[in-house]
Design a protein around this motif. Sequence first.
Motif, PDB file in Angstrom:
ATOM      1  N   LYS A  74       0.923  -1.218  -0.058  1.00  0.00           N
ATOM      2  CA  LYS A  74       0.019  -0.015  -0.038  1.00  0.00           C
ATOM      3  C   LYS A  74       0.799   1.232  -0.044  1.00  0.00           C
ATOM      4  CE  LYS A  74      -3.838  -2.055   2.279  1.00  0.00           C
ATOM      5  NZ  LYS A  74      -4.629  -1.931   3.486  1.00  0.00           N
ATOM      6  N   LEU A  75       0.385   2.186  -0.580  1.00  0.00           N
ATOM      7  CA  LEU A  75       1.158   3.522  -0.619  1.00  0.00           C
ATOM      8  C   LEU A  75       1.035   4.220   0.817  1.00  0.00           C
ATOM      9  CD1 LEU A  75       2.457   5.492  -2.676  1.00  0.00           C
ATOM     10  CD2 LEU A  75       0.326   6.687  -2.730  1.00  0.00           C
ATOM     11  N   LYS A  77       3.366   6.783   1.621  1.00  0.00           N
ATOM     12  CA  LYS A  77       3.546   8.329   1.465  1.00  0.00           C
ATOM     13  C   LYS A  77       4.064   8.210  -0.242  1.00  0.00           C
ATOM     14  CE  LYS A  77       8.057   8.301   3.871  1.00  0.00           C
ATOM     15  NZ  LYS A  77       8.767   8.691   4.646  1.00  0.00           N
ATOM     16  N   PRO A  78       4.150   9.700  -0.775  1.00  0.00           N
ATOM     17  CA  PRO A  78       4.294   9.557  -2.211  1.00  0.00           C
ATOM     18  C   PRO A  78       5.875   8.569  -2.405  1.00  0.00           C
ATOM     19  CG  PRO A  78       3.818  11.735  -1.554  1.00  0.00           C
ATOM     20  CD  PRO A  78       3.964  10.894  -0.158  1.00  0.00           C
ATOM     21  N   ASN A  79       5.604   7.919  -3.396  1.00  0.00           N
ATOM     22  CA  ASN A  79       6.663   6.725  -3.872  1.00  0.00           C
ATOM     23  C   ASN A  79       7.175   6.026  -2.753  1.00  0.00           C
ATOM     24  OD1 ASN A  79       6.422   7.562  -6.646  1.00  0.00           O
ATOM     25  ND2 ASN A  79       7.751   9.243  -6.225  1.00  0.00           N
ATOM     26  N   VAL A  80       6.549   5.724  -1.593  1.00  0.00           N
ATOM     27  CA  VAL A  80       6.765   4.783  -0.726  1.00  0.00           C
ATOM     28  C   VAL A  80       5.629   3.688  -0.369  1.00  0.00           C
ATOM     29  CG1 VAL A  80       7.684   4.606   1.564  1.00  0.00           C
ATOM     30  CG2 VAL A  80       8.208   6.455   0.354  1.00  0.00           C
ATOM     31  N   TYR A  81       5.891   2.645  -0.407  1.00  0.00           N
ATOM     32  CA  TYR A  81       4.897   1.707  -0.467  1.00  0.00           C
ATOM     33  C   TYR A  81       5.351   0.549   0.666  1.00  0.00           C
ATOM     34  CZ  TYR A  81       3.273   3.170  -5.151  1.00  0.00           C
ATOM     35  OH  TYR A  81       2.833   4.060  -5.992  1.00  0.00           O
ATOM     36  N   GLU A  82       4.547   0.037   1.418  1.00  0.00           N
ATOM     37  CA  GLU A  82       4.924  -0.927   2.672  1.00  0.00           C
ATOM     38  C   GLU A  82       3.709  -1.752   2.925  1.00  0.00           C
ATOM     39  OE1 GLU A  82       5.680   1.662   5.883  1.00  0.00           O
ATOM     40  OE2 GLU A  82       3.629   1.887   6.172  1.00  0.00           O
ATOM     41  N   THR A  83       4.127  -3.002   3.508  1.00  0.00           N
ATOM     42  CA  THR A  83       2.984  -4.089   3.990  1.00  0.00           C
ATOM     43  C   THR A  83       3.539  -4.899   5.138  1.00  0.00           C
ATOM     44  OG1 THR A  83       1.633  -5.686   3.158  1.00  0.00           O
ATOM     45  CG2 THR A  83       3.793  -5.792   2.249  1.00  0.00           C
ATOM     46  N   ASP A  84       2.775  -5.349   5.724  1.00  0.00           N
ATOM     47  CA  ASP A  84       3.299  -6.508   6.699  1.00  0.00           C
ATOM     48  C   ASP A  84       2.693  -7.828   6.176  1.00  0.00           C
ATOM     49  OD1 ASP A  84       4.364  -4.706   8.661  1.00  0.00           O
ATOM     50  OD2 ASP A  84       2.353  -4.148   9.180  1.00  0.00           O
ATOM     51  N   TYR A  85       3.475  -8.788   6.330  1.00  0.00           N
ATOM     52  CA  TYR A  85       3.116 -10.058   6.087  1.00  0.00           C
ATOM     53  C   TYR A  85       3.882 -11.160   6.797  1.00  0.00           C
ATOM     54  CZ  TYR A  85       6.782 -11.564   2.617  1.00  0.00           C
ATOM     55  OH  TYR A  85       7.890 -12.218   1.989  1.00  0.00           O
ATOM     56  N   GLU A  86       3.382 -12.454   7.122  1.00  0.00           N
ATOM     57  CA  GLU A  86       4.103 -13.517   7.810  1.00  0.00           C
ATOM     58  C   GLU A  86       4.784 -14.533   6.728  1.00  0.00           C
ATOM     59  OE1 GLU A  86       1.763 -15.432  10.673  1.00  0.00           O
ATOM     60  OE2 GLU A  86       1.159 -13.329  11.628  1.00  0.00           O
ATOM     61  N   LEU A  87       6.039 -15.057   6.957  1.00  0.00           N
ATOM     62  CA  LEU A  87       6.622 -15.872   6.060  1.00  0.00           C
ATOM     63  C   LEU A  87       6.992 -16.783   7.254  1.00  0.00           C
ATOM     64  CD1 LEU A  87       7.631 -17.013   3.275  1.00  0.00           C
ATOM     65  CD2 LEU A  87       9.511 -15.804   4.092  1.00  0.00           C
ATOM     66  N   GLY A  88       6.112 -18.142   7.387  1.00  0.00           N
ATOM     67  CA  GLY A  88       6.599 -19.221   8.237  1.00  0.00           C
ATOM     68  C   GLY A  88       6.500 -18.462   9.685  1.00  0.00           C
TER      69      GLY A  88
END
Length: 121
Positions: A74-75, A77-88
Amino acid sequence: MRIAKPVVVAAFMILLPSLAWPQDMSVDFRLAAAPNNIQGCIAADPQFTRVHTFTLKGGQAELIAPGGIHTKLKLAKPNVYETDYELGRLNLHLVADLAASPPSLTVTEKNLGCKWMGVKR
């Protein structure tokens, strides 16, 4: 003068979408582990030290990791995208900073403090 105003309005309406939405793009990142990562983090290195592809298409951001893992971002701030997720057992926070020079991708494990960073290839 009557013709100029409709032409300017029409030109503005045509250009407005290109100003409002970021351009479609694809950026490859090869991540490297932070030197102070603990042993539990080093075990995850094979997953993160391969090429990750960030894609922005139609205003939708996605990170494609090795093994075909697709993660939406998800956006923030301008030109910065982020998310949280689990991997194992890892609880990850991803940040793709396209505003940085060069563009960067940072993956941080929230519980162990692991970190992997990369810049555009």
